[in-house]
Design a protein around this motif. Structure first.
Motif, mmCIF file in Angstrom:
data_model
loop_
_atom_site.group_PDB
_atom_site.id
_atom_site.type_symbol
_atom_site.label_atom_id
_atom_site.label_comp_id
_atom_site.label_asym_id
_atom_site.label_seq_id
_atom_site.Cartn_x
_atom_site.Cartn_y
_atom_site.Cartn_z
ATOM 1 N N LEU A 1 -7.836 -3.082 -16.848
ATOM 2 C CA LEU A 1 -8.472 -3.534 -15.608
ATOM 3 C C LEU A 1 -9.864 -2.934 -15.475
ATOM 4 O O LEU A 1 -10.814 -3.617 -15.102
ATOM 5 C CB LEU A 1 -7.636 -3.138 -14.396
ATOM 6 C CG LEU A 1 -6.523 -4.095 -13.983
ATOM 7 C CD1 LEU A 1 -5.581 -3.408 -13.010
ATOM 8 C CD2 LEU A 1 -7.078 -5.361 -13.375
ATOM 9 N N LEU B 1 -9.076 -1.297 -7.830
ATOM 10 C CA LEU B 1 -8.440 -1.084 -9.131
ATOM 11 C C LEU B 1 -7.019 -0.558 -8.972
ATOM 12 O O LEU B 1 -6.093 -1.013 -9.642
ATOM 13 C CB LEU B 1 -9.280 -0.118 -9.976
ATOM 14 C CG LEU B 1 -10.525 -0.750 -10.609
ATOM 15 C CD1 LEU B 1 -11.436 0.328 -11.182
ATOM 16 C CD2 LEU B 1 -10.142 -1.743 -11.696
ATOM 17 N N SER C 1 -4.937 -3.416 -7.753
ATOM 18 C CA SER C 1 -4.736 -4.443 -8.778
ATOM 19 C C SER C 1 -3.736 -3.977 -9.824
ATOM 20 O O SER C 1 -2.905 -4.751 -10.297
ATOM 21 C CB SER C 1 -6.065 -4.771 -9.472
ATOM 22 O OG SER C 1 -7.015 -5.195 -8.532
ATOM 23 N N LYS C 2 -3.823 -2.714 -10.176
ATOM 24 C CA LYS C 2 -2.864 -2.167 -11.155
ATOM 25 C C LYS C 2 -1.457 -2.272 -10.589
ATOM 26 O O LYS C 2 -0.524 -2.657 -11.297
ATOM 27 C CB LYS C 2 -3.228 -0.713 -11.456
ATOM 28 C CG LYS C 2 -2.333 -0.027 -12.477
ATOM 29 C CD LYS C 2 -3.018 1.231 -13.012
ATOM 30 C CE LYS C 2 -2.101 2.010 -13.942
ATOM 31 N NZ LYS C 2 -1.265 3.003 -13.241
ATOM 32 N N LEU D 1 -0.275 -5.912 -10.977
ATOM 33 C CA LEU D 1 0.056 -6.360 -12.328
ATOM 34 C C LEU D 1 1.301 -5.679 -12.862
ATOM 35 O O LEU D 1 1.983 -6.218 -13.732
ATOM 36 C CB LEU D 1 -1.148 -6.145 -13.257
ATOM 37 C CG LEU D 1 -2.393 -6.953 -12.907
ATOM 38 C CD1 LEU D 1 -3.469 -6.798 -13.975
ATOM 39 C CD2 LEU D 1 -2.074 -8.421 -12.677
ATOM 40 N N VAL E 1 -3.092 -13.069 -6.171
ATOM 41 C CA VAL E 1 -4.048 -11.972 -6.305
ATOM 42 C C VAL E 1 -4.802 -11.780 -4.999
ATOM 43 O O VAL E 1 -4.936 -10.672 -4.492
ATOM 44 C CB VAL E 1 -5.048 -12.233 -7.454
ATOM 45 C CG1 VAL E 1 -6.143 -11.169 -7.460
ATOM 46 C CG2 VAL E 1 -4.333 -12.261 -8.784
ATOM 47 N N VAL F 1 -9.265 -9.587 -12.367
ATOM 48 C CA VAL F 1 -7.843 -9.228 -12.314
ATOM 49 C C VAL F 1 -7.033 -10.212 -13.143
ATOM 50 O O VAL F 1 -6.154 -9.827 -13.919
ATOM 51 C CB VAL F 1 -7.338 -9.186 -10.857
ATOM 52 C CG1 VAL F 1 -5.822 -8.986 -10.832
ATOM 53 C CG2 VAL F 1 -8.017 -8.068 -10.100
#
Lengths: 768, 158, 285
Positions: B89, B109, B112-113, B116, B127, B148
């Motif tokens: 990412l 970040l 987003s991690k 995922l 998202v 992403v």
């Protein structure tokens, strides 16, 4: 998804193209994605104190007395400051970004003197050994206020019987000069031709009045400053700012310091958009540190950012535009009334100049009023003044298109300013890209996609002048041939990447061998702030100068070494190369090879670019938006959005697209949901991200960006500033799309659901 | 008033700290543990700039008290890269220019991690709704969302 | 300011009774914000998250018992709750953001005392009953009787909400929660509507509960709105009656989030839309 639209006027103005125009990894990127990069509040010094500000709870009040004795006596409190700690300043106007401000007002905004002029106005400040103690100390400061009636709305503030903010404010720009003070600071005007005669020639005249509310730049990082003052007055300051040289100038002036003794470092900046071009905490932190003899760190809370920084004007705008039945604009009038906040200096002047700038109209008359009122002093917000006036004009242009049965893009094309057009505000345009942006939009699949019921489509164009300004950079060749670039304009959104590409191409070295930093005020000559869409434009220009010096120096050294004449050598692709017969005698020498023996050949190698960049070219943009309205609730969903804007030459296409996309989304927020909501008591009711509603990720679609490149002939690479124009067209485009979806022309922003539903219900159309 | 003595794990390291009751986890991370990667944008849970993982759950650290993390596992942006390698990412954000000023980037970040890890193949809508609590004022979200999804594709390839 | 994390309900009750100004900490998504804004300055914070009863989700007597300190995210991840009570689960997961849902609890959402709370209309429509524990012992209170007004709860001194009981579900039942916000996420509900209903094999609504949030000083259980649709197939006429009944009970305020007339108008729209979603879900159950 992006497209790049050709080059007009000469591809790269004679400069080599290697990294410029490509999508390099930004040199400051790794630190930003790992949390290592240090923003304003990330700096600390050993032994630092925490500073906090006491703010007026009243929108308008005389400050009768301030008793700080109990606060000073609280253990842990090391300094308390009030208006007593700031010398008064005589009236003097100075440029601040793209607006003007007056030091007499600056000192009063930083710390209230006679009056508190808005809720949140700083009245006192303390420095203590912990945040908890500082907060307690504020509660111990006893301020006696004489509460006065307040006024916030601009039209209300213009009334002769409105509560008066300054008894020494006499309207400038009206004849005869007024005898009584008022809240109207200034009247400005631009006039070309004779609009009355022009309107007589019109087959159709549309006249409308529009209203907008104050909005905030909305940067996610609050203001922060860390100051340390030594016993000899030497001051070091770290601050999150768009202009550390301007900060130095303001602080030196307000605190009676030599500029040379004040060293300001611009930390990484978490958003500015114009809101960080002025000082708030910095003079306070320095004054506290001077008194306490320890470093003082100050960070605004989110509430303080909303209440005590510089949201832009709310305004009332009346537009009257006349056209022939074929669509030619013949006469254009507008009257703009902008809030300045507690002190004069709204962006009504640029608003006036931008209102009709995209069009070539024979008769133009625009009047603007700068009006003070009891809310925070306005600071710049991305193309200050233009979004408001162009919202009004683009709405009326759209109405004219509908009434004449003309395609809104065709109507704009018919009247578009182009090269040679003399703008109503004065200058003659050089090559510009408005028509190209209109054509780009017309060719998109977006423009040609059919719409369903309750969906609407709107288009609008916009413009910003852009500026150049004083810029200093330094380029140094290190002993191993790597290049250090020191620029002096804070990097808000990818500047270092763009400038690194320019250095790499100018000197013919790999991108990774160039390392950029933003130097502090002690390390560089003066740099005007990052604003006016100037930092890439001016910085690259200054780099060309600095690089020239290095190249000339290397050529001179080569000539000495090879016993050659200048016409026997050239600098190309990172090396000095022998030409003709000389090439059989000597081999080319790279920058790194020269650097290795620089001592032997005369000393360190470097160049300095110190310019007052001229020739900034305006950037025109056209936006296209599709939206859908839920007729039963008045809620609007943005379906699709396309931006076409002229960048002249995109030094780094991804970061240019980023400017287009970010500005568009700020415009979406401004058009649909953002506004300052004041109570009857003059207090701000939505001083937080919960109720000041900025767009979130799920509120917007992808923003398609079309890069138009009509080169600016006055820049070595053809660059135009791009940062501000993107926020100018969205308000009009979205208002036009709303009209297309609902049949209703909304003349008040934001077009929030209660307003939309009310309008639909009044027509009995609030059904699916 | 005595401070609380807290032991916790931060980015895999055992840490000990003292904190007042009213100090949030964000205050502790930034002011006591010198982990300034998590940012304060609002202190009211409305902007996500302070996002961290607490026992594997995405939270705003400004909404957690320091004393609540006793015995718990905290993961911040500083722990995202492994040694010298950036997380996919982080790499994709750089490639896609998914940041401008960068102040929201650590929070985005981390968030987003977290997405995922739960949902390796999210749609654009997923998202956007997952990241609705991460305000960004610079990018207009376009390149963030693309990054992403591109990173997700890269990670799925293994 | 003291912080305690008791491991039993009795411990929590004793602590709350011991201090003049003690506050319960569950998710902290309201408490910490109010402390930072200087609205609250408690002398004692009682963290209830170590108390097993507040964190458990168990089947009980054909229904479900949900601990007051179970987070919205945990509710969403529960393998079966979503099928039985999709409205309750979606309501709890509309509060704030993903980050907030990682901490926010229905107990906190209710006890914060805001008539705009997202999970409360869904709980009321579901017929949820709150189990309170206090110095005098345990008692049950229907959720609609817990919040009396803004920041006013029917809790006695020292009482806490320990868990919620959601009753057993007849076949062909479901629920839905909708709220109106100007953005897509992150706003406080301007209007909230929770509907739970049961249909028979012929598609006729045999039972219903309708609850409205953010339109009065407390979250309303609107009996007239339920009556408007029981016995119908939720045809157009029934929908109109439902809308009118919903609107008739609204006594909303005019504030920065919505005008009075807007809230009244939208309350009807949302009640209807939520009912239609619940019906659709119920038919497939």
């Amino acid at each position: 998804m992006t497209e790049t639209n050709g080059h007009a006027n000469g591809q790269s103005n004679g400069h080599p193209q290697g990294f410029v125009g490509t999508r390099q990894i930004r040199p400051d990127g790794v630190d930003k994605v790992t949390g290592r990069a240090r923003f304003g509040a990330d700096f600390n010094l050993p032994g630092q104190l925490i500073g906090r500000v006491l703010r007026s709870p009243h929108a308008h009040a005389r400050i009768v007395s301030i008793d700080t004795s109990k606060a000073e006596a609280l253990p842990g409190v090391k300094a308390v400051i009030t208006r007593e700690d700031f010398a008064d300043q005589p009236s003097e106007f100075i440029p601040a970004g793209e607006m003007m401000m007056n030091y007499k007002d600056v000192v009063r905004n930083v710390m209230a003197r006679e009056k508190a002029l808005y809720e949140g106005h700083a009245v006192a400040a303390v420095a203590a050994t912990s945040t908890a103690i500082a907060r307690r100390a504020l509660k111990l400061i006893d301020v006696k206020y004489e509460v006065l009636p307040h006024v916030i709305d601009v039209v209300e503030a213009m009334r002769p019987d409105a509560p008066l903010l300054h008894d020494d404010l006499f309207t400038v720009g009206v004849e005869p000069k007024p005898e009584k003070p008022s809240n109207i600071a200034k009247r400005v005007e631009i006039k070309v031709g004779d609009v009355e005669a022009g309107f007589k020639k019109a087959d159709l005249i549309v006249e409308r009045e529009f209203k907008t509310a104050p909005v905030h730049q909305g940067y996610i990082e609050p203001h922060a400053a860390l100051a340390t003052v030594s016993e000899d007055g030497s001051t070091e300051l770290w601050t999150t700012t768009q202009g550390h040289f301007i900060v130095r100038a303001h602080c030196a002036r307000l605190l009676g310091l030599d500029m040379g003794k004040v060293r300001v470092t611009a930390t990484e900046i978490g958003g500015g958009f114009g809101g960080k071009t002025v000082v708030y905490l910095e003079p306070l932190a320095i004054a506290l540190s001077r008194k306490a003899k320890r470093p003082v760190k100050m960070v605004m809370s989110r509430e303080e950012v909303f209440k005590a920084s510089g949201p832009t004007s709310g305004a009332t705008v009346r537009v009257k535009l006349g056209a022939t039945r074929d669509g030619k604009f013949v006469a254009a009038f507008a009257e703009l009334k902008y809030q300045a906040g507690a002190f004069q200096g709204s962006p009504v002047q640029p608003g006036t100049m931008c209102a009709y700038a995209p069009y070539d109209i024979e008769h133009v008359h625009v009047i603007g009023y700068d009006v003070v009122s009891n809310r925070p002093k306005v600071a710049a917000y991305r193309a200050p003044g233009a979004p408001i006036s162009e919202y009004a004009v683009e709405s009326v242009v759209d109405e004219i298109a509908k009434k004449l049965g003309l395609d809104p893009i065709e109507l704009r094309m018919m009247n578009a300013a182009h090269e040679g057009t003399k703008a109503a505000y004065g200058p003659k345009f050089g090559p510009i890209g408005l028509e190209e942006t209109l054509n780009s939009i017309k060719k998109t699949e977006h423009w040609n996609t059919p719409l369903r019921k309750w969906q609407g489509r709107g288009v609008a164009s916009g413009f910003w002048f852009n500026i150049g300004g004083e810029t200093s950079v330094s380029l140094t060749v290190n002993e191993d041939g790597t290049i250090s670039l020191m620029a002096g304009t804070p990097d808000i959104g990818g500047l270092r990447a763009a400038l690194t590409s320019v250095v790499a191409d100018e000197l013919g070295v790999p991108y990774e061998k160039v390392r950029p930093i933003i130097g502090d005020t002690g390390s560089l000559g003066f740099n005007f702030l990052t604003g006016g869409s100037r930092s890439a434009f001016s910085g690259s220009m200054a780099i060309v100068e600095a690089a020239k010096q290095i190249k000339n120096e290397l050529i001179a050294r080569a000539c000495k070494l090879w016993e050659a004449k200048p016409d026997q050598v050239e600098f190309k692709d990172g090396a000095v190369r022998p030409l003709g017969a000389l090439a059989e005698k000597v081999k080319p020498m790279t920058i790194a090879e020269f650097a290795k023996i620089s001592g032997k050949l005369g000393g360190p190698i470097g160049g300095v670019g110190r310019i007052n960049a001229q020739g900034a070219g305006p950037s025109f943009g056209t936006h296209l938006v599709d939206l859908e309205v839920d007729p039963e609730t008045g809620r609007t969903t943005i379906l699709r959005y396309t931006v076409a804007q002229d960048a002249g030459r995109a030094l780094h296409p991804a970061y240019v697209e980023g400017q287009f996309q970010g500005g568009a989304v700020q415009g979406i927020g401004w058009a649909l949901n953002e506004e300052y909501i004041y109570g009857e008591d003059g207090k701000l009711q939505n001083a937080g991200f919960l109720d000041y509603r900025m767009p979130v990720a799920s509120d917007v679609p992808m923003i398609d960006a079309i890069l138009v490149e009509v080169g600016n002939p006055k820049h070595p690479y053809g660059v135009r500033g791009v940062g501000e124009t993107p926020i100018v067209p969205p308000l009009g485009a979205i208002a036009n799309a709303m009209e297309s979806a609902t049949g209703i022309r909304f003349t008040e922003l934001p077009m929030s659901p209660p307003k939309v539903l009310k309008a639909l219900k009044e027509q009995g159309r609030n059904k699916a | 008033m005595a401070k609380h003595h807290i032991e916790a794990t931060v980015n895999g390291d055992a840490v000990e700290f003292l904190c007042e009751t009213e100090e949030t986890l964000l205050d502790v991370l930034r002011d006591t543990l010198n982990l300034t990667g998590s940012k304060e944008g609002c202190a009211s849970g409305d902007c996500g700039a302070c996002s961290v993982m607490l026992d594997g759950r995405l939270v705003c650290s400004c909404l957690v008290l320091g004393c609540e993390v006793s015995g718990r596992k905290v993961e911040t942006i500083e722990g995202m890269a492994k040694g010298e390698s950036l997380h996919p990412l982080q790499q994709q954000f750089l490639k896609s220019a998914a940041l401008q000023c960068g102040i929201c980037t650590p929070g985005v970040l981390v968030a987003s991690k977290a997405l995922l890890e739960r949902s390796p193949n999210p749609t654009e809508t997923e998202v956007r709704y997952w990241l609705a609590g991460n305000l960004c004022r610079c990018t207009g979200y376009d390149k963030i969302v693309s990054a992403v999804m591109d990173a997700a594709a890269t990670m799925r390839k293994g | 300011m003291r912080y305690e994390a008791p491991e039993s309900l009795e411990g929590a009750v004793a602590l709350l009774a011991s201090a003049k100004d003690a506050r319960v900490l569950a998710g902290g998504t309201d408490l910490l914000v109010q402390m930072r804004a200087d609205v609250l300055d408690p002398e004692l914070i009682v963290d209830i998250k170590k108390i097993p009863e507040t964190r458990a989700v168990t089947e009980e007597k054909g229904g479900w018992r949900i601990g007051a300190a179970v987070t919205g995210a945990e509710l969403k991840e529960h393998p079966r709750l979503k099928k039985v009570w999709p409205g309750v689960i979606e309501a709890a997961n509309l509060i704030g953001s993903t980050q907030v849902q990682g901490r926010a609890t229905m107990g906190g959402n209710l006890c914060n005392g805001s008539p705009a709370a997202d999970s409360v209309p869904a709980l009321i429509a579901a017929g949820a009953v709150a189990t309170l524990v206090g110095p005098k012992g345990k008692r049950d209170l229907p959720v609609e009787d817990v919040m009396l007004g803004p920041r006013k709860l029917a809790l006695e001194r020292g009482e806490i909400v320990a868990s919620f009981f959601l009753p057993p579900r007849p076949a062909r039942s479901s629920d839905a929660y909708l709220r109106f916000i100007p953005r897509t996420e992150m706003d406080i509900a301007v209007v909230g509507a929770g509907v739970s209903l049961t249909v028979d094999g012929a598609g006729i609504v045999t039972a219903a509960r309708v609850s409205l949030g953010a339109v009065a000083a407390r979250v309303l259980l609107v009996a007239e709105a339920a009556q408007a649709i029981v016995g119908s197939r939720l045809d157009a006429a029934a929908q109109d009656r439902l809308e009118a009944a919903a609107r008739a009970v609204c006594r909303p305020i005019d504030d920065k989030r919505g005008t009075t007339e807007f809230r009244i108008q939208v309350a009807g729209v949302l009640a209807r839309r939520a009912a239609l979603i619940a019906l659709d879900r119920a038919r497939s159950n």
